[in-house]
Design an enzyme around this catalytic site. Structure first.
Site, PDB file in Angstrom:
ATOM      1  N   ARG A 171     -12.357  12.824 -19.439  1.00  0.00           N
ATOM      2  CA  ARG A 171     -13.078  13.264 -20.651  1.00  0.00           C
ATOM      3  C   ARG A 171     -14.563  13.064 -20.399  1.00  0.00           C
ATOM      4  O   ARG A 171     -14.979  12.008 -19.925  1.00  0.00           O
ATOM      5  CB  ARG A 171     -12.644  12.457 -21.869  1.00  0.00           C
ATOM      6  CG  ARG A 171     -13.577  12.683 -23.067  1.00  0.00           C
ATOM      7  CD  ARG A 171     -13.085  12.032 -24.316  1.00  0.00           C
ATOM      8  NE  ARG A 171     -11.894  12.696 -24.814  1.00  0.00           N
ATOM      9  CZ  ARG A 171     -11.274  12.350 -25.945  1.00  0.00           C
ATOM     10  NH1 ARG A 171     -11.745  11.349 -26.680  1.00  0.00           N
ATOM     11  NH2 ARG A 171     -10.207  13.000 -26.353  1.00  0.00           N
ATOM     12  N   THR A 221      -6.274   9.368 -26.961  1.00  0.00           N
ATOM     13  CA  THR A 221      -6.015  10.172 -25.760  1.00  0.00           C
ATOM     14  C   THR A 221      -5.864   9.271 -24.538  1.00  0.00           C
ATOM     15  O   THR A 221      -4.899   9.388 -23.775  1.00  0.00           O
ATOM     16  CB  THR A 221      -7.130  11.213 -25.553  1.00  0.00           C
ATOM     17  OG1 THR A 221      -7.273  11.966 -26.759  1.00  0.00           O
ATOM     18  CG2 THR A 221      -6.784  12.153 -24.405  1.00  0.00           C
ATOM     19  N   HIS A 248      -9.391  21.032 -25.060  1.00  0.00           N
ATOM     20  CA  HIS A 248      -8.628  19.772 -25.083  1.00  0.00           C
ATOM     21  C   HIS A 248      -7.147  20.182 -25.068  1.00  0.00           C
ATOM     22  O   HIS A 248      -6.426  20.025 -26.042  1.00  0.00           O
ATOM     23  CB  HIS A 248      -8.996  18.999 -26.346  1.00  0.00           C
ATOM     24  CG  HIS A 248      -8.553  17.558 -26.376  1.00  0.00           C
ATOM     25  ND1 HIS A 248      -7.697  17.002 -25.443  1.00  0.00           N
ATOM     26  CD2 HIS A 248      -8.863  16.561 -27.248  1.00  0.00           C
ATOM     27  CE1 HIS A 248      -7.513  15.727 -25.753  1.00  0.00           C
ATOM     28  NE2 HIS A 248      -8.203  15.437 -26.834  1.00  0.00           N
TER      29      HIS A 248
END
Ligand code: NCD
Length: 309
Positions: A108, A59, A136
């Site tokens: 995050r 990510t 997410h």
């Protein structure tokens, strides 16, 4: 959504079917462009901050790649230990700080709702790259793009979501997006890791066919796609519970041989043991292509947020 310019991306529910069509079109465009040249100039002079207070490989690096391929710059905090979060700074204060340096934030964090707290504290766009066991959304969008590319359509889907449906934020977000396309959903998990009731009942209220089962073979037989997930060990309060459910579902070549039909397999990764490496060269194993798609979809989202699509 419709126009993402200046907006936050916090939850999959903010996207409509029309938005997804536009995202797919743009992602196809960026995928093509990157075959011709290694970078574009769309976001020249813009800076993206990536704040990762939980581990990440795909990510964070795909967001940073996306921003740099668009000609923009990146500043990054890669762990809580290396930032003032280690000194007790709140998410809101960290976001306020970063907003002095960057034009958008990707965050995050282990706590549910943390991305929203950051978004509420700053005037610049905030993207949720995972808030605990919550959401997410950008992963779900790249999953949808991958499904579209692998299966050629988002119509008449039957999807088996497998593994940790309780703590898995990727499946929480993806189930939401799949509901826009009226997919039939098989939720395959041990009883301890069932999809949260509020998600299952809201899907059913929307008229989505949801089948909860612990029988992977049966669900896979009725599906065109398996979405495998890792058991989220770090979210268990009681590690003896993790020991009880770990290794619950494993896909290997002999499972696929028994299935006796072609099926597409996705996984947000990282995997632990839930997909054996002997599956990696199976034609339907799409999880490595899936992680590459993250770059095109995140280029799309960044260009939209900055009003440059
Ligand atoms: C997932 C995550 O962090 O939620 N990984 C990812 O973003 N590709 C899934 C996981 O960690 O199991």
């Amino acid at each position: 959504m419709s126009n993402l310019k200046g907006k936050d991306i916090l939850h999959a529910s903010q996207f409509t079917k029309k938005d997804i069509d536009a995202i797919i079109k743009n992602a196809i465009y960026f995928e093509k462009e990157l075959k011709r040249r290694s970078s574009l100039n769309l976001l020249k002079g813009k800076i993206l901050a990536t704040l990762f207070f939980e581990p990440s490989t795909r990510t964070r690096l795909s967001f940073e790649t996306a921003m740099q391929r668009l000609g923009g710059g990146v500043i990054s905090v890669a762990s809580a230990e290396s930032s003032s979060a280690a000194k007790g700074e709140t998410v809101a204060d960290t976001a306020r700080t970063v907003a002095q340096y960057a034009d958008a934030i990707v965050i995050r964090h282990p706590r549910l709702g943390s991305a929203k707290e950051a978004a509420n504290a700053v005037p610049i766009p905030v993207i949720n790259a995972g808030d605990g066991a919550g959401q997410h959304p950008t992963q779900a969008l790249l999953d949808i793009y991958t499904i579209y590319k692998e299966l050629g359509s988002l119509k008449n889907l039957a999807v088996a979501m497998v593994g940790d449906l309780k703590y898995g934020r990727t499946v929480h977000a993806l189930a939401e997006l799949l509901s826009l396309f009226h997919a039939r959903l098989y939720f395959v998990s041990p009883d301890l890791l069932r999809m949260p009731d509020e998600i299952t009942s809201s899907l059913k209220e929307k008229g989505i066919e949801v089948i909860e089962t612990d029988d992977l073979f049966k669900a896979a037989s009725a599906s065109s796609l398996i979405y495998m997930t890792r058991i989220q060990k770090e979210r268990f309060g009681d590690l003896s519970e993790y020991e009880r459910v770990k290794g619950s579902y494993i896909i290997n070549r002999s499972f696929l041989d028994r299935l006796n039909k072609k099926i597409t397999i996705l996984h947000p990764l990282p995997r632990v043991d839930e997909i054996s490496t002997d599956v990696d060269n199976y034609p339907g194993a799409a999880y490595f292509r899936q992680m590459r798609n993250g770059v095109f979809v995140r280029m799309t989202l960044l260009s939209m947020i900055f009003g440059k699509q």
